[in-house]
Scaffold this active site. Structure first.
Site, PDB file in Angstrom:
ATOM      1  N   ASP A  17       0.848  -1.191   0.000  1.00 54.86           N
ATOM      2  CA  ASP A  17       0.000   0.000   0.000  1.00 54.86           C
ATOM      3  C   ASP A  17       0.882   1.239   0.000  1.00 54.86           C
ATOM      4  OD1 ASP A  17      -2.074   1.719  -0.001  1.00 54.86           O
ATOM      5  OD2 ASP A  17      -2.915   1.112   1.923  1.00 54.86           O
ATOM      6  N   CYS A  36       0.405   4.619   2.051  1.00 58.68           N
ATOM      7  CA  CYS A  36      -0.620   4.502   3.070  1.00 58.68           C
ATOM      8  C   CYS A  36      -0.235   5.619   4.043  1.00 58.68           C
ATOM      9  CB  CYS A  36      -0.511   3.146   3.752  1.00 58.68           C
ATOM     10  SG  CYS A  36      -1.791   2.900   4.965  1.00 58.68           S
ATOM     11  N   PHE A  81      -9.482   3.569   8.062  1.00 66.14           N
ATOM     12  CA  PHE A  81     -10.672   4.091   8.744  1.00 66.14           C
ATOM     13  C   PHE A  81     -10.825   5.586   8.542  1.00 66.14           C
ATOM     14  CE2 PHE A  81      -7.278   4.445  12.012  1.00 66.14           C
ATOM     15  CZ  PHE A  81      -7.375   5.797  12.304  1.00 66.14           C
ATOM     16  N   GLU A 111     -12.290   8.507  11.233  1.00 68.01           N
ATOM     17  CA  GLU A 111     -12.668   8.556  12.638  1.00 68.01           C
ATOM     18  C   GLU A 111     -12.967   9.993  13.074  1.00 68.01           C
ATOM     19  OE1 GLU A 111     -10.479   5.507  15.106  1.00 68.01           O
ATOM     20  OE2 GLU A 111      -9.879   7.321  16.166  1.00 68.01           O
ATOM     21  N   ASN A 165       4.230   4.744   4.295  1.00 65.90           N
ATOM     22  CA  ASN A 165       4.800   3.671   3.453  1.00 65.90           C
ATOM     23  C   ASN A 165       5.383   4.306   2.196  1.00 65.90           C
ATOM     24  OD1 ASN A 165       3.748   1.684   5.132  1.00 65.90           O
ATOM     25  ND2 ASN A 165       2.464   0.739   3.590  1.00 65.90           N
ATOM     26  N   MET A 216      -9.443   1.313  17.090  1.00 62.87           N
ATOM     27  CA  MET A 216     -10.687   2.087  17.127  1.00 62.87           C
ATOM     28  C   MET A 216     -11.276   2.280  18.524  1.00 62.87           C
ATOM     29  SD  MET A 216     -13.078  -0.698  15.291  1.00 62.87           S
ATOM     30  CE  MET A 216     -13.224  -2.354  15.944  1.00 62.87           C
ATOM     31  N   SER A 268      -5.480   7.968  19.515  1.00 61.16           N
ATOM     32  CA  SER A 268      -4.492   8.299  18.491  1.00 61.16           C
ATOM     33  C   SER A 268      -3.680   9.472  19.029  1.00 61.16           C
ATOM     34  CB  SER A 268      -5.176   8.687  17.187  1.00 61.16           C
ATOM     35  OG  SER A 268      -5.898   7.595  16.658  1.00 61.16           O
ATOM     36  N   HIS A 272       4.499   4.473  13.514  1.00 61.94           N
ATOM     37  CA  HIS A 272       3.368   4.812  12.631  1.00 61.94           C
ATOM     38  C   HIS A 272       2.012   4.392  13.166  1.00 61.94           C
ATOM     39  CE1 HIS A 272       2.755   0.685  11.439  1.00 61.94           C
ATOM     40  NE2 HIS A 272       1.966   0.993  10.452  1.00 61.94           N
ATOM     41  N   GLY A 273       1.981   3.620  14.240  1.00 67.03           N
ATOM     42  CA  GLY A 273       0.678   3.177  14.729  1.00 67.03           C
ATOM     43  C   GLY A 273       0.841   2.240  15.907  1.00 67.03           C
TER      44      GLY A 273
END
Lengths: 147, 481
Positions: free
Chosen positions: B96, B99, B205, B207, B330, B381, B385, B404-405
């Site tokens: 991806d 992304c 997502f 959000e 990415n 979710m 964040s 990144h997450g």
């Protein structure tokens, strides 16, 4: 179905390579939706070739992902109509540099989010831990998909 | 290979020593503390070591605390290569391409929109195509696609989807130079035709969130953020277009690696020397896909703003919904870095890692140059964040990169098993989070327990000083694919 962090994989089996490729396709489709819910209202033919068996398997599944992504086409039934694994048997009479080839006839329909359950969105079939092996006359392959 | 070979450098870093595996040119550095070290997968550590064997790698194969096993390169990885002796690898970017994450601020306060949350989530869910087999609202001709590939987010703005002022608040101004549409396959064009302006599925997502904690008041102010404020986060990439570019070039690169006699531990590490035509062609196609992704997030943001106006019956001025920033996590980029005291151009691969440039960096937009680059870290979710800022230390240690997450903890299957008999949407609703998803199993696969706690991940990069905390955002309404 195989367990892998973040993504999804399948193990497919077959008495010959033709059956292995058919089952790999069916296994992959079952990650996308419940194939039992599909109708066979549309047929398409697909031909893929490559220069090794592993590359052919990955290219074959990626071709099906491509058709799904572009036209929404998803098959209930996959029949391999031609398969070659050596230059002599090549579909092009041995003149091609890509001796591994598969030709198939698929029947299914266009995916409809209103009628079909959407399970996983597959980005691609990968070479990650890819295996194709024959044991006790049974072909087996493991393929991981990027989700 | 065993994890007991790893050496702790300090409270936030582990070293994968050069003798971990034959052929390593540099060590591996993994940013994890004791807490997250428990979740390290052996296979992902092996992948860090594999990356360290690639030609022309500079300083170290680096991984962030959200590391998990990927294809070839680990997710959460950063690898920089010399332009003369180094390589370029599609596996170092991922399927991806670009992304990434974008964050919008607003003038709204949490209490004002909670009564409308269900309606907002429902309308966003119907306005923004998402999920398996979904089609975009646009059908693009080849000319449109070519323009998207070279113009990126600007294409969307020129077509009435957004404001000119959005552009400067996007990494690389929403467009990397050097994209060449003629190097993108006909198949990628076909896959991209109907997928511009779609969210996708999996961990992607949209959000609606609120700012629940501010760590750095001055920086939050400069970014237009305040406690209790409504924000919107969009996480998606280049969709089938980028996936096809990656698949196409993996095959090219596998042959190239044979041609240039590059030994690979894993075929998903397939690569070619930076100077080779194969590498240059990939970079030109990758940039086209990166630009496609920036246009995608721009379109989705525009429809989000429209939806808020429609549902809340408010003017754009009253809503004040403007872009905070947009990051790619990415991507491979040619950047200036200092190596052994000398400025050098390197090709930096970030796969599941975010650029985190320091204050004063010339690539930052003027409005944020004094602050450092805003870094957006999406969590799962149900939790949170984060907004962080890039630092000088990141420039020195990690080629200006951070996490990144959250990073996955469970496989999708494990998550589904764990969620059996539970209604994840109701559990979230009980916590005050409204969710809508296209796929029936998506919510189970994406539930909080399937991920590491993003707060733990962010704590590591903050303590290590490779980025600093500005604000924490909590979800209120979630649209999943």
């Amino acid at each position: 179905m195989l367990d892998i962090s973040g993504d999804a994989g399948i193990a497919a089996f077959g008495r010959d390579l033709k059956e292995l490729f058919e089952n790999a396709a069916a296994g992959m489709y079952s990650l996308i939706t419940d194939i039992g819910s599909l109708h066979e209202s549309k047929s398409i033919d697909i031909a893929v070739e490559n220069d090794s068996l592993e590359r052919l398997l990955v290219a074959w599944l990626n071709e099906l992902i491509f058709r799904f992504d572009v036209d929404g086409f998803i098959a209930k039934r996959v029949v391999i109509t031609g398969f070659s694994v050596s230059p002599e048997e090549s579909l092009h009479g041995g003149e091609t540099e890509k001796p591994f080839a598969v030709r198939a006839s698929l029947s299914g329909e266009e995916f409809d989010p209103a009628r079909h359950e959407g399970k996983l969105l597959l980005k691609a079939a990968t070479y990650h831990n890819l295996r194709i092996e024959k044991k006790n006359d049974i072909w087996r392959s493991e393929i991981i998909f990027d989700i | 290979m065993a994890l007991d070979k790893l050496k702790r450098i300090d409270e936030s870093k582990l070293e994968v020593p050069m003798d971990y595996k034959p052929g390593m040119h540099v060590p591996g550095i993994i940013y994890v503390d004791d807490n997250l070290e428990k979740d390290l997968e052996v296979e992902s550590v092996d992948q860090v070591a594999n990356v360290a064997t690639l030609p022309g790698i500079i300083k170290a194969a680096t991984a962030m605390p959200d590391i998990h096993t990927g294809y070839g390169f680990p997710i959460g990885g950063v690898a920089a290569f010399d332009l003369k002796d180094g390589i370029v690898s599609p596996g170092g970017v991922g399927y991806d391409i670009n992304c990434g994450v974008r964050l919008l601020r607003s003038n709204l306060r949490k209490e004002e929109i909670i009564p409308k949350m269900k309606e907002l989530v429902n309308v966003l869910f119907s306005e923004i195509p998402s999920g398996v087999g979904s089609k975009g609202r646009m059908r693009l001709g080849p000319d449109d696609e070519r323009r998207i590939m070279t113009k990126g987010a600007l294409w969307a703005v020129e077509n009435g989807l957004g404001e000119q002022s959005d552009i400067e608040k996007i990494e690389s101004a929403g467009r990397i130079d050097g994209a060449d549409p003629s190097l993108v396959s006909a198949r990628a064009y076909e896959r991209g035709r109907a997928q511009q302006g779609t969210l996708g599925s999996g961990n992607h997502f949209l959000e609606i969130q609120f700012v629940d904690k501010i760590y750095d008041e001055k920086a939050a102010n400069a970014l237009g953020l305040f406690a209790g404020q409504i924000t919107v986060m969009i996480h998606t990439g280049s969709r089938g277009f980028g996936h096809q570019v990656c698949s196409d070039f993996l095959e090219v690169m596998e042959r190239a690696a044979e041609k240039y006699k590059i030994e690979l531990y894993d075929r998903e590490l397939a690569c070619a020397p930076f100077q080779s035509p194969e590498a240059q062609d990939y970079l030109a196609a990758m940039r086209a896909a990166a630009n496609y992704a920036w246009a995608n997030r721009q379109c989705i943001m525009h429809w989000t703003r429209e939806t808020f106006m429609k549902v809340l019956g408010a003017s754009p001025g009253a809503l004040g919904m403007s872009l905070v920033y947009d990051v790619a996590h990415n991507v491979a980029k040619v950047e200036d870095h200092v190596v052994n005291g000398k400025k050098k151009k390197l090709v930096v691969h970030r796969k599941g890692a975010t650029r985190a440039f320091p204050p004063g960096h010339p690539e930052l937009p003027e409005c944020y140059r004094h602050l450092g680059q805003p870094v957006l870290i999406p969590g799962d979710m149900g939790r949170a964040s984060f907004v962080l800022l890039g630092t000088e230390k990141a420039m020195q240690e990690t080629f200006g990169s951070t996490c990144h997450g959250a990073g996955r903890l469970m496989s999708r299957h494990q998550a589904i098993r764990k969620a059996k008999g539970r209604a994840i949407w109701r559990e979230l609703e009980d916590k005050g989070i409204i969710v809508r998803s296209a796929g029936r199993s998506t919510l189970a696969e994406e539930m909080s327990e399937a991920y590491k706690d993003v707060s733990d991940v962010v704590e590591v990069v903050h303590k290590a000083g490779i980025s600093t905390k500005v604000a924490r955002l909590r979800p209120l309404g979630v649209v999943k694919g």
